[in-house]
Motif scaffolding. Structure first.
Motif, PDB file in Angstrom:
ATOM      1  N   UNK A  95       0.762  -1.170  -0.052  1.00 21.81           N
ATOM      2  CA  UNK A  95      -0.105   0.044  -0.202  1.00 21.81           C
ATOM      3  C   UNK A  95       0.793   1.217  -0.061  1.00 21.81           C
ATOM      4  N   UNK A  96       0.329   2.311  -0.810  1.00 22.02           N
ATOM      5  CA  UNK A  96       1.383   3.371  -0.906  1.00 22.02           C
ATOM      6  C   UNK A  96       0.906   4.403   0.392  1.00 22.02           C
ATOM      7  N   UNK A  97       0.131   4.304   1.043  1.00 23.96           N
ATOM      8  CA  UNK A  97      -0.108   5.199   2.284  1.00 23.96           C
ATOM      9  C   UNK A  97      -0.182   4.466   3.580  1.00 23.96           C
ATOM     10  N   UNK A  98       0.678   4.493   4.164  1.00 22.70           N
ATOM     11  CA  UNK A  98       0.980   3.605   5.435  1.00 22.70           C
ATOM     12  C   UNK A  98      -0.232   3.710   6.417  1.00 22.70           C
ATOM     13  N   UNK A 118       7.471   5.569  18.364  1.00 20.47           N
ATOM     14  CA  UNK A 118       7.617   6.842  17.817  1.00 20.47           C
ATOM     15  C   UNK A 118       9.365   7.153  18.045  1.00 20.47           C
ATOM     16  N   UNK A 119       9.608   8.014  17.472  1.00 18.63           N
ATOM     17  CA  UNK A 119      11.181   8.329  17.463  1.00 18.63           C
ATOM     18  C   UNK A 119      11.580   9.481  18.419  1.00 18.63           C
ATOM     19  N   UNK A 120      12.775   9.208  19.117  1.00 23.68           N
ATOM     20  CA  UNK A 120      13.142  10.303  20.112  1.00 23.68           C
ATOM     21  C   UNK A 120      14.501  10.643  19.527  1.00 23.68           C
ATOM     22  N   UNK A 121      14.127  12.140  19.727  1.00 28.86           N
ATOM     23  CA  UNK A 121      15.465  12.947  19.226  1.00 28.86           C
ATOM     24  C   UNK A 121      16.345  12.997  20.501  1.00 28.86           C
ATOM     25  N   UNK A 122      17.629  12.439  20.230  1.00 31.98           N
ATOM     26  CA  UNK A 122      18.673  12.197  21.102  1.00 31.98           C
ATOM     27  C   UNK A 122      18.962  13.743  21.741  1.00 31.98           C
ATOM     28  N   UNK A 123      19.101  14.837  20.849  1.00 28.90           N
ATOM     29  CA  UNK A 123      19.810  15.935  21.316  1.00 28.90           C
ATOM     30  C   UNK A 123      18.714  16.757  22.208  1.00 28.90           C
ATOM     31  N   UNK A 124      17.330  16.879  21.675  1.00 23.85           N
ATOM     32  CA  UNK A 124      16.454  17.625  22.231  1.00 23.85           C
ATOM     33  C   UNK A 124      15.559  16.732  23.419  1.00 23.85           C
ATOM     34  N   UNK A 125      15.963  15.422  23.431  1.00 27.61           N
ATOM     35  CA  UNK A 125      15.380  14.641  24.524  1.00 27.61           C
ATOM     36  C   UNK A 125      13.615  14.698  24.550  1.00 27.61           C
ATOM     37  N   UNK A 130       5.673  11.470  13.536  1.00 26.89           N
ATOM     38  CA  UNK A 130       5.889  11.554  12.159  1.00 26.89           C
ATOM     39  C   UNK A 130       4.417  11.926  11.684  1.00 26.89           C
ATOM     40  N   UNK A 131       4.490  12.297  10.355  1.00 21.75           N
ATOM     41  CA  UNK A 131       3.071  12.442   9.670  1.00 21.75           C
ATOM     42  C   UNK A 131       2.019  11.386   9.697  1.00 21.75           C
TER      43      UNK A 131
END
Length: 315
Positions: A95-98, A118-125, A130-131
């Motif tokens: 499928x082209x739209x997850x 989810x993704x965690x930003x290492x710098x900003x903690x 995501x969209x």
């Protein structure tokens, strides 16, 4: 009866660690009734559909080959997370739209909850959504749990961000749903429950426009109303006064502050989605709160919510 018995988990194709699957197995293992976990992935490669030199059958065969490879990979990475007694299956779709593929699976499989890492930003903690995350928060018909870490922190808590100052039926229903979810999750995960509510600051312009207005009296009255409503909610569901927090300020400021103070590993948020086409939006307050929380987030829809992707309403 357990709330979550049919769990849909979105695989993270970019790494072998699967925190969402770890949380799903943790919930399923502690269910009092049989549970099923579906490990799901939506994949798409535009080049396979644009190869004009191949026939339709050849393109289909290539897609099936890619899907088969991903299924093997998913079984491999899932092996470390499997729990005895929990029914487990892998499902991969083209499928082209997850987010559309995920929500379609929610409907077809009648899942009780959707769990995604989810993704965690290492710098900003901080957690980066995501969209696809935002589409799921806005349009998924079942509760959406966005997971930050695979390991459940020790001595942690779960807070439900309730809205007790409103007499709106939608908010009242969401409050009850959030507390019910809170009970189920704290029992399964061994966490301390908290009910948290933020009440508004007295508008400064009122004292200018109405010289006879007493801001202190107004603030006391608002706080008293919220405390009384919180007391009614906690007593209805059997919670103690020590497990409730009522503070003055904006929810997008208060909720993240309290979450950090009580070592919250998860925050339960109600999203005031509407029916029909307007259901693609969730309240600005909820979005602002979610964006500032540095822990797992469970988003709930109000009773009667209709997803814009509901196949029953599709034209």
């Amino acid at each position: 009866m357990s709330i979550y018995n049919k769990i849909l988990v979105v695989a993270d194709i970019n790494k072998d660690e699967q925190p969402a699957l770890a949380r799903a197995m943790q919930l399923a293992a502690q269910s009092r009734s049989p549970s099923k976990v579906t490990f799901f992935l939506s994949i798409y490669d535009f080049s396979y559909d644009m190869t004009s030199m191949l026939s339709v059958d050849e393109r289909d065969a290539m897609r099936r080959g890619v899907i088969g490879q991903r299924e093997k990979w998913m079984h491999k990475v899932a092996s470390d997370y499997l729990v005895e007694g929990v029914n487990f299956e892998v499902r991969v779709v083209w499928h082209n739209r997850p987010y559309e593929a995920i929500i379609a699976e929610v409907f077809s499989g009648e899942h009780d909850i959707l769990i995604k890492g989810t993704r965690k930003h290492d710098v900003l903690e901080s957690v980066i959504f995501t969209p696809t995350d935002w589409h799921l928060l806005r349009k998924c018909p079942c509760p959406v749990l966005l997971v930050k870490n695979a390991e459940w922190p020790e001595n942690s808590s779960i807070i439900a961000s309730v809205h007790v100052g409103s007499e709106n039926e939608t908010h009242l229903g969401l409050n009850d749903s959030m507390v019910e979810q809170l009970k189920s999750l704290t029992e399964r995960l061994g966490a301390e429950p908290y009910l948290v509510n933020a009440y508004p600051v007295t508008p400064a312009n009122i004292t200018i426009e109405l010289p006879e207005f007493d801001p202190a009296t107004y603030t006391d009255a608002v706080r008293g109303h919220h405390l009384t409503a919180m007391k009614a909610l906690r007593q209805k569901h059997g919670y103690d006064d020590e497990q409730t927090i009522v503070e003055q300020g904006l929810p997008e400021d208060i909720i993240p502050e309290v979450a950090e103070r009580v070592n919250a590993a998860m925050v339960i948020i109600g999203t005031t989605g509407r029916t029909g086409l307007s259901a693609v939006f969730i309240g600005n307050t909820a979005e602002h709160v979610i964006d500032k929380i540095n822990c797992d987030v469970l988003a709930l829809k109000p009773k009667g919510y209709i997803s814009p992707l509901d196949p029953k309403t599709a034209i």
